[in-house]
Design a protein around this motif. Structure first.
Motif, PDB file in Angstrom:
ATOM      1  N   THR A 186      53.905  -3.468  26.878  1.00  0.00           N
ATOM      2  CA  THR A 186      52.600  -4.111  26.764  1.00  0.00           C
ATOM      3  C   THR A 186      51.569  -3.176  26.151  1.00  0.00           C
ATOM      4  N   VAL A 187      50.610  -3.755  25.441  1.00  0.00           N
ATOM      5  CA  VAL A 187      49.476  -2.947  24.995  1.00  0.00           C
ATOM      6  C   VAL A 187      48.199  -3.426  25.690  1.00  0.00           C
ATOM      7  N   ASP A 188      48.365  -4.273  26.715  1.00  0.00           N
ATOM      8  CA  ASP A 188      47.221  -4.790  27.470  1.00  0.00           C
ATOM      9  C   ASP A 188      46.711  -3.702  28.406  1.00  0.00           C
ATOM     10  N   HIS A 189      45.441  -3.328  28.250  1.00  0.00           N
ATOM     11  CA  HIS A 189      44.899  -2.242  29.054  1.00  0.00           C
ATOM     12  C   HIS A 189      44.999  -2.539  30.544  1.00  0.00           C
ATOM     13  N   LYS A 190      44.974  -3.823  30.943  1.00  0.00           N
ATOM     14  CA  LYS A 190      45.031  -4.156  32.374  1.00  0.00           C
ATOM     15  C   LYS A 190      46.406  -3.844  32.932  1.00  0.00           C
ATOM     16  N   LYS A 191      47.443  -4.229  32.180  1.00  0.00           N
ATOM     17  CA  LYS A 191      48.798  -3.929  32.657  1.00  0.00           C
ATOM     18  C   LYS A 191      49.042  -2.428  32.673  1.00  0.00           C
ATOM     19  N   ILE A 192      48.547  -1.733  31.636  1.00  0.00           N
ATOM     20  CA  ILE A 192      48.744  -0.281  31.598  1.00  0.00           C
ATOM     21  C   ILE A 192      48.003   0.362  32.768  1.00  0.00           C
ATOM     22  N   GLY A 193      46.803  -0.155  33.069  1.00  0.00           N
ATOM     23  CA  GLY A 193      46.061   0.363  34.214  1.00  0.00           C
ATOM     24  C   GLY A 193      46.829   0.167  35.506  1.00  0.00           C
ATOM     25  N   ALA A 228      43.923   4.931  35.890  1.00  0.00           N
ATOM     26  CA  ALA A 228      44.263   3.678  36.577  1.00  0.00           C
ATOM     27  C   ALA A 228      43.070   2.721  36.554  1.00  0.00           C
ATOM     28  N   LEU A 229      42.003   3.058  37.272  1.00  0.00           N
ATOM     29  CA  LEU A 229      40.856   2.152  37.337  1.00  0.00           C
ATOM     30  C   LEU A 229      40.092   2.149  36.014  1.00  0.00           C
ATOM     31  N   GLY A 230      40.002   3.310  35.359  1.00  0.00           N
ATOM     32  CA  GLY A 230      39.290   3.390  34.085  1.00  0.00           C
ATOM     33  C   GLY A 230      39.934   2.497  33.042  1.00  0.00           C
ATOM     34  N   ASN A 231      41.258   2.573  32.933  1.00  0.00           N
ATOM     35  CA  ASN A 231      41.957   1.737  31.971  1.00  0.00           C
ATOM     36  C   ASN A 231      41.710   0.265  32.231  1.00  0.00           C
ATOM     37  N   PHE A 232      41.744  -0.113  33.497  1.00  0.00           N
ATOM     38  CA  PHE A 232      41.584  -1.528  33.819  1.00  0.00           C
ATOM     39  C   PHE A 232      40.149  -1.970  33.563  1.00  0.00           C
ATOM     40  N   PHE A 233      39.180  -1.157  34.001  1.00  0.00           N
ATOM     41  CA  PHE A 233      37.811  -1.679  34.071  1.00  0.00           C
ATOM     42  C   PHE A 233      36.896  -1.223  32.940  1.00  0.00           C
ATOM     43  N   LEU A 234      37.219  -0.142  32.247  1.00  0.00           N
ATOM     44  CA  LEU A 234      36.313   0.278  31.170  1.00  0.00           C
ATOM     45  C   LEU A 234      36.137  -0.826  30.118  1.00  0.00           C
ATOM     46  N   PRO A 235      37.234  -1.392  29.563  1.00  0.00           N
ATOM     47  CA  PRO A 235      37.011  -2.469  28.586  1.00  0.00           C
ATOM     48  C   PRO A 235      36.346  -3.699  29.217  1.00  0.00           C
ATOM     49  N   LEU A 236      36.730  -4.035  30.446  1.00  0.00           N
ATOM     50  CA  LEU A 236      36.121  -5.210  31.084  1.00  0.00           C
ATOM     51  C   LEU A 236      34.620  -5.007  31.267  1.00  0.00           C
ATOM     52  N   MET A 237      34.225  -3.819  31.728  1.00  0.00           N
ATOM     53  CA  MET A 237      32.803  -3.585  31.981  1.00  0.00           C
ATOM     54  C   MET A 237      32.005  -3.481  30.703  1.00  0.00           C
ATOM     55  N   LEU A 238      32.683  -3.149  29.590  1.00  0.00           N
ATOM     56  CA  LEU A 238      31.994  -3.103  28.301  1.00  0.00           C
ATOM     57  C   LEU A 238      31.978  -4.468  27.631  1.00  0.00           C
ATOM     58  N   GLY A 239      32.706  -5.425  28.206  1.00  0.00           N
ATOM     59  CA  GLY A 239      32.815  -6.737  27.567  1.00  0.00           C
ATOM     60  C   GLY A 239      33.751  -6.728  26.374  1.00  0.00           C
ATOM     61  N   ALA A 240      34.701  -5.786  26.349  1.00  0.00           N
ATOM     62  CA  ALA A 240      35.635  -5.685  25.225  1.00  0.00           C
ATOM     63  C   ALA A 240      36.952  -6.361  25.572  1.00  0.00           C
ATOM     64  N   ASN A 276      47.333   3.953  24.024  1.00  0.00           N
ATOM     65  CA  ASN A 276      47.170   3.859  25.464  1.00  0.00           C
ATOM     66  C   ASN A 276      48.525   3.765  26.155  1.00  0.00           C
ATOM     67  N   LEU A 277      49.392   2.891  25.626  1.00  0.00           N
ATOM     68  CA  LEU A 277      50.734   2.763  26.198  1.00  0.00           C
ATOM     69  C   LEU A 277      51.506   4.068  26.007  1.00  0.00           C
ATOM     70  N   PHE A 278      51.354   4.664  24.818  1.00  0.00           N
ATOM     71  CA  PHE A 278      52.023   5.925  24.525  1.00  0.00           C
ATOM     72  C   PHE A 278      51.628   6.987  25.550  1.00  0.00           C
ATOM     73  N   SER A 279      50.326   7.029  25.893  1.00  0.00           N
ATOM     74  CA  SER A 279      49.887   8.066  26.831  1.00  0.00           C
ATOM     75  C   SER A 279      50.472   7.812  28.219  1.00  0.00           C
ATOM     76  N   TRP A 280      50.718   6.525  28.568  1.00  0.00           N
ATOM     77  CA  TRP A 280      51.379   6.257  29.846  1.00  0.00           C
ATOM     78  C   TRP A 280      52.796   6.810  29.822  1.00  0.00           C
ATOM     79  N   TYR A 281      53.505   6.612  28.713  1.00  0.00           N
ATOM     80  CA  TYR A 281      54.871   7.129  28.635  1.00  0.00           C
ATOM     81  C   TYR A 281      54.881   8.655  28.664  1.00  0.00           C
ATOM     82  N   ILE A 282      53.906   9.278  28.001  1.00  0.00           N
ATOM     83  CA  ILE A 282      53.843  10.745  28.068  1.00  0.00           C
ATOM     84  C   ILE A 282      53.653  11.174  29.519  1.00  0.00           C
TER      85      ILE A 282
END
Lengths: 580, 234
Positions: A33-40, A120-132, A141-147
Motif C-alpha cells: 500500500t502507499v496509503d499513509h493511513k495503512k502505513i501509519g 505511527a501517529l504522524g503518518n496517519f494524522f499529518l496528511p489528515l490534519m493538513l487536509g491532504a 513512505n512505504l519504502f521507509s517502513w520496509y527499511i
C-alpha cells in the motif's frame, strides 16, 4: 475548519480498513500500500511489538535487581537471576545483565521511541490534519517502513546471536573490542545505521508535505500544533541523522578494517566518537519528545474545550527547541572536556529549559477555566504535565557542572531520562493513541478500563523511577548488576513498580483488543475536535475526505465554532450565543 | 494506488507516441493539485536530501580537521604522496560533467531529446573516467605500495607514526565520494535509458532529469572540497 459541503455525505467510498480482496489479496494490498493511513497503522503495530520486546528486557533487568548478588561463606550464590549458580558464574551473570540492558536501550531508542509518534501517529494524522490526500511521496513512505523493518530485523538477529554488551550508545572502545570474534556487534550497529535512513526519509516526507500539501486556506499559523511539533521533529531528523550515519559507518570501518579513527593506539580519539554520537543523539532526544508535546497540545485543547493559550509561543518554542538541540551535545562529555568548553555547554544546556517552560505554562493556562473532561486522553495529558515537569527540572542539576560531577552515570540520570522519555513521550503516545483510537479504527474503547490502565501506569511509573532519583543521589551507579545492602529497599520498590506498570499496559492491551472486537462504533467526531481529521468518517475513507477541504476557522476556535459531526448528546449546542 | 501514475487528462499524445512514459502522456499523482505542485514538492524533497548528504560528509571533514590539527606532520607527509595532477585532472573531468549534465536539463526543458541523450552520454563517460583514474592511477598503486588505511599500513618509508590515520581519512573520504559518483551515474543511466526508450522527458516532464542533475552537482561540489584539502594543502 469545515468542508465546503459537509451536508453531502457520499457513503459509496469504503473506509480504508475495508478489505476489498480475499485474505491473501488483503495481505498483499497492505504490504504494497502507499496509503499513509495503512502505513501509519503498520508502523503502529511494528513499534508496539518492539516496545513489547524492549519492555520484556526492562522487566528482566528490574527482576535481576530485586536482590543484590551475594556469595555466602559456603559458596552459594543468592540474588543472581541469570547464568549457572556457582561462584565462577558471577561474571557470566553480569555479562547477561549487560546484554539485557543494552538490548533494552537499543530497542527502545532506535526501534521504538524514535519512530513511535512521528512514524505511527504522524503518518496517519499529518496528511489528515493538513487536509491532504496523502503525504508528498507515498512510495517513499512505504519504502521507509520496509527499511525500518529490515533495520529492526538486523537488531533482532543480533540479539538472537547472543546480543551485544556495548550499551545502546556503542561507545568505543567497547564497541570496537568486545565480541571481537563475532559479527553480532556489527549487525547491531548496522541496524542503527539502517534505521537512520528510515528516519531521514520519514522526516523529509513530512517537511515537504507540510510545505506543499496544506489545504486551501490553511496558512502556517492555521496549522494544528501537532503539525508544528512534527515539522520541528522532521527538521532534526533530516539534519542530525546523517551525522550518526557517518559515525556508525566509521565505527563499522573501525571494526572491520581497524582504520584507527577512534583507536588511541593508532592516534585516534575515542572521545571523538562520543562527540559525533551525541551531535546526533542529543538532538534526537527532542525527536523523541517534540511529537509528544504536539499530542499534548491537541489533547488539552480538545478535552478542555478551550482555545489553546499562546498558539504562536507553542509553535515557535517547538522550533526553538529544535534549534537549541544542536548546540548542547557537549553536556554528555563534561568529564572529557576542558573547563571553558564545559562551562559553555552547560550554559547552552540551560537554554533548553526556556522553550520547554513556555510550553508548560501555556498548557496550564489553556486548562484555566476550561471545561475539563476527565477521560483517558485527558488523564494522560495531565500525567504528562506532572511527569515531564519532574523530568525537565531534574535535567537542570545534570546540566550544571558542579552537581553533574556528583550525579553523572548514576541512577539519577537513569531516572531523569526515563521521566522525560517514558513520562514524557510514552505517556503522550498512549494519550495520543486513546485520543485518536476512534478515528483510526472506528471503534470506541472502554473509558473506565482506559482510565484504570492510566492510573496503574501513572502509579507504576512513579514507583519505578521516583525511587531511582533517591538511589542516584545516594550513589548507585547505572548499569550495575548488584549493589550494597543499603540500596535494597528502594530497588525492591522500583521492581514492584515495574510490575504495576506491566499491569497497566496489559489493561490497555485488553481494552484495545476488546474495542476492536466488540467496541461500539465511533462517530466521526467523538470529542468535538475542530482539526480536520475529525471532519471525515471514522475510520477515514480511502482518499481521506469526500470533498476537497476548505479551511474556514482555526484548529482551536472552540469559543466561536460548533464542531461539525459532533455527538450532540455529549456536547449540546450553546443556548445563548456568546457575547463575543 | 493505481492513481499515483494517472495519465495526464489535459495533454493527449498523437501518432506513434502512445507509451504511458512518453513525456506528453505523463500526468501527476492524485494527491497533488497540479503538476507544478508535484514538481515543486519533488525538488524541495531533493534539496532536503542533498542537505543530508552534505551533513554525512561533514563528519568526514570534521575528522579531517581534528586530526590535521593534532598531527600536522603526518598530514603534510601524507599529502606529499598524492599526485595533484591526477586530482586536478579528475577535478576538470567532474566540472566538465557538471556542465554537460546542466546542459542536459536545459535540453529536456527545450524538448530536445537528442541533445539530452548526447549530454547524458558525455556525463557518463566523465563519470567512468573519474572512477578509472581514481582506481587505476591512485588506489591500486598506493595500496600495492603499502599505503593502506589503519593497521593495514605497511609502507616502510613513513615519516610520521600517524600516517596510517591520514590514509584512513583519505580512503574513507574519497571512497565514500566514489560510491556517490557510482550512485549518481546509476541515476543518470536510469534517466538515459528512459530518454532513449520512451522519450520520457520534455518541457512539462523533466523532474527526474533535474533531480539527478542536482545530485550530480552535489557529487561535484564535494570533490571540489576534497581535492584541495587532500591534494593541494600540506
Amino acid at each position: 475548519m469545515t468542508t465546503a459541503e459537509t451536508t453531502h455525505d457520499h457513503h459509496d467510498e469504503g473506509s480504508y480498513l475495508t478489505p476489498k480482496y480475499g485474505v491473501m489479496g488483503t495481505i498483499w494490498d497492505w504490504m504494497t500500500t502507499v496509503d499513509h493511513k495503512k502505513i501509519g497503522v503498520m508502523y503502529l503495530f511494528a513499534v508496539l511489538f518492539m516496545f513489547f520486546l524492549g519492555g520484556v528486557a526492562a522487566l528482566a533487568v528490574r527482576l535481576e535487581l530485586l536482590e543484590p548478588v551475594r556469595v555466602a561463606a559456603d559458596g552459594t550464590i543468592t540474588g543472581q537471576l541469570f547464568g549457572p549458580a556457582n561462584p565462577e558464574s558471577i561474571a557470566t551473570g553480569n555479562n547477561i545483565f549487560n546484554r539485557l540492558f543494552t538490548l533494552h536501550g537499543a530497542i527502545m531508542v532506535f526501534m521504538f521511541i524514535i519512530p513511535s509518534v512521528p512514524a505511527a501517529l504522524g503518518n496517519f494524522f499529518l496528511p489528515l490534519m493538513l487536509g491532504a490526500k496523502d503525504v508528498a511521496f507515498p512510495r517513499l513512505n512505504l519504502f521507509s517502513w520496509y527499511i525500518y523493518v529490515v533495520g529492526s530485523l538486523f537488531g533482532v538477529f543480533s540479539i538472537i546471536l547472543g546480543g551485544v554488551d556495548t550499551g545502546w550508545t556503542f561507545y568505543t572502545p567497547y564497541s570496537t573490542t568486545t565480541d571481537a570474534d563475532h559479527w553480532r556487534v556489527l549487525l547491531m550497529v548496522l541496524a542503527a545505521f539502517v534505521l537512520g535512513f528510515s528516519s531521514i526519509l520519514t522526516g523529509l516526507n513530512f517537511i515537504v508535505t507540510t510545505h506543499k500539501l496544506r489545504a486551501p486556506g490553511m496558512g502556517w499559523f492555521d496549522m494544528p500544533l501537532f503539525i508544528w511539533a512534527i515539522y520541528a521533529t522532521s527538521i532534526i531528523q533530516v539534519l542530525a541523522t546523517p551525522v550518526i550515519g557517518i559515525t556508525l559507518l566509521l565505527l563499522i570501518f573501525e571494526r572491520l578494517f581497524k582504520v584507527g579513527i577512534f583507536d588511541p593506539a593508532l592516534g585516534g580519539d575515542p572521545v571523538l566518537y562520543q562527540h559525533f554520537f551525541w551531535f546526533y543523539s542529543h538532538p534526537v532526544v527532542y525527536v523523541m519528545i517534540l511529537p509528544g508535546m504536539g499530542i499534548i497540545s491537541e489533547i488539552l485543547s480538545v478535552h478542555a474545550r478551550k482555545h489553546i493559550f499562546g498558539y504562536r509561543a507553542i509553535a515557535f518554542s517547538s522550533l526553538g527547541i529544535a534549534a537549541v538541540s544542536f548546540i548542547v551535545w557537549g553536556h554528555h562529555m563534561f568529564t572529557a572536556m576542558g573547563e571553558l568548553a564545559s562551562t559553555i555547554f552547560s550554559a547552552l544546556t540551560f537554554l533548553v529549559a526556556i522553550p520547554t517552560a513556555i510550553k508548560m505554562f501555556n498548557w496550564i493556562a489553556t486548562l484555566y477555566k476550561g471545561s475539563i473532561a476527565i477521560n483517558t486522553p485527558m488523564l494522560y495529558a495531565l500525567s504528562f504535565l506532572f511527569l515531564f515537569s519532574i523530568g525537565g527540572l531534574t535535567g537542570l542539576p545534570l546540566g550544571a557542572l558542579a552537581t553533574d560531577l556528583h550525579l553523572h552515570d548514576s541512577y539519577f540520570v537513569v531516572a531523569h531520562f526515563h521521566y522525560t522519555m517514558m513520562g514524557g513521550t510514552v505517556i503522550a503516545f498512549l494519550g495520543g493513541i486513546h485520543h485518536w483510537w476512534p478515528k483510526m479504527f472506528g471503534r470506541m474503547y472502554n473509558e473506565r478500563a482506559g482510565m484504570i490502565g492510566c492510573v496503574l501506569v501513572f502509579i507504576g511509573f512513579n514507583l519505578t523511577f521516583m525511587t531511582q532519583f533517591f538511589l542516584g543521589t545516594q550513589g548507585m551507579p547505572r548499569r550495575y548488576a548488584s549493589y550494597i545492602d543499603e540500596f535494597q529497599t528502594l530497588h525492591v520498590l522500583s521492581t514492584y513498580g515495574s510490575w504495576i506498570l506491566l499491569a497497566g499496559f496489559l489493561v490497555h492491551l485488553f481494552n484495545f483488543i476488546h474495542s476492536l472486537v466488540a467496541g461500539p462504533k465511533a462517530p466521526p467526531n467523538p470529542w468535538g475536535g475542530l482539526t480536520l481529521e475529525w471532519e471525515t468518517e471514522s475510520p477515514p475513507i480511502e482518499h481521506n475526505f469526500h470533498h476537497e477541504v476548505l479551511v474556514q476557522h482555526g484548529p482551536y476556535d472552540f469559543d466561536t465554532v460548533v464542531p461539525p459531526h459532533c455527538d450532540e448528546r455529549e456536547f449540546p449546542l450553546p443556548e445563548t450565543p456568546a457575547s463575543h | 494506488m493505481a492513481t499515483i501514475d494517472a495519465p495526464n487528462p489535459d495533454i493527449q499524445a498523437t501518432g506513434a507516441q502512445t507509451h504511458p512514459l512518453y513525456w506528453k502522456n505523463r500526468g501527476f499523482a492524485h494527491h497533488f493539485r497540479n503538476a507544478d505542485e508535484q514538481f515543486d514538492a519533488c525538488k524541495l524533497g531533493m534539496w532536503l536530501f542533498l542537505s543530508t548528504e552534505i551533513l554525512l560528509f561533514a563528519g568526514i571533514f570534521c575528522a579531517y580537521a581534528i586530526f590535521r590539527m593534532l598531527y600536522p606532520e603526518a598530514w603534510a607527509a601524507g599529502s606529499h604522496h598524492l599526485d595533484w595532477r591526477f586530482g586536478g585532472l579528475n577535478t576538470v573531468i567532474l566540472l566538465l560533467s557538471s556542465w554537460t549534465v546542466a546542459s542536459g536539463v536545459r535540453a529536456a526543458q527545450l524538448g530536445n531529446n537528442a541533445a539530452l541523450i548526447r549530454n547524458l552520454v558525455i556525463t557518463l563517460i566523465c563519470a567512468g573516467l573519474f572512477v578509472f583514474i581514481k582506481l587505476y592511477f591512485e588506489y591500486i598503486p598506493k595500496l600495492s605500495a603499502g599505503k593502506a588505511p589503519g593497521t593495514f599500513f605497511s609502507y616502510p618509508y613513513a615519516h610520521d607514526p600517524h600516517e596510517p590515520l591520514w590514509w584512513s581519512i583519505y580512503y574513507i573520504g574519497t571512497g565514500i565520494h566514489a560510491l556517490h559518483v557510482l550512485i549518481g551515474a546509476g541515476l543518470l543511466i536510469w534517466v538515459l535509458v528512459r530518454a532513449i526508450r520512451y522519450e520520457a522527458y520534455g518541457p512539462t516532464e523533466y523532474t527526474m532529469v533535474e533531480n539527478s542533475a542536482l545530485y550530480w552537482h552535489l557529487v561535484d561540489l564535494i570533490w571540489i572540497f576534497l581535492f584541495p584539502l587532500l591534494y593541494l594543502i600540506h
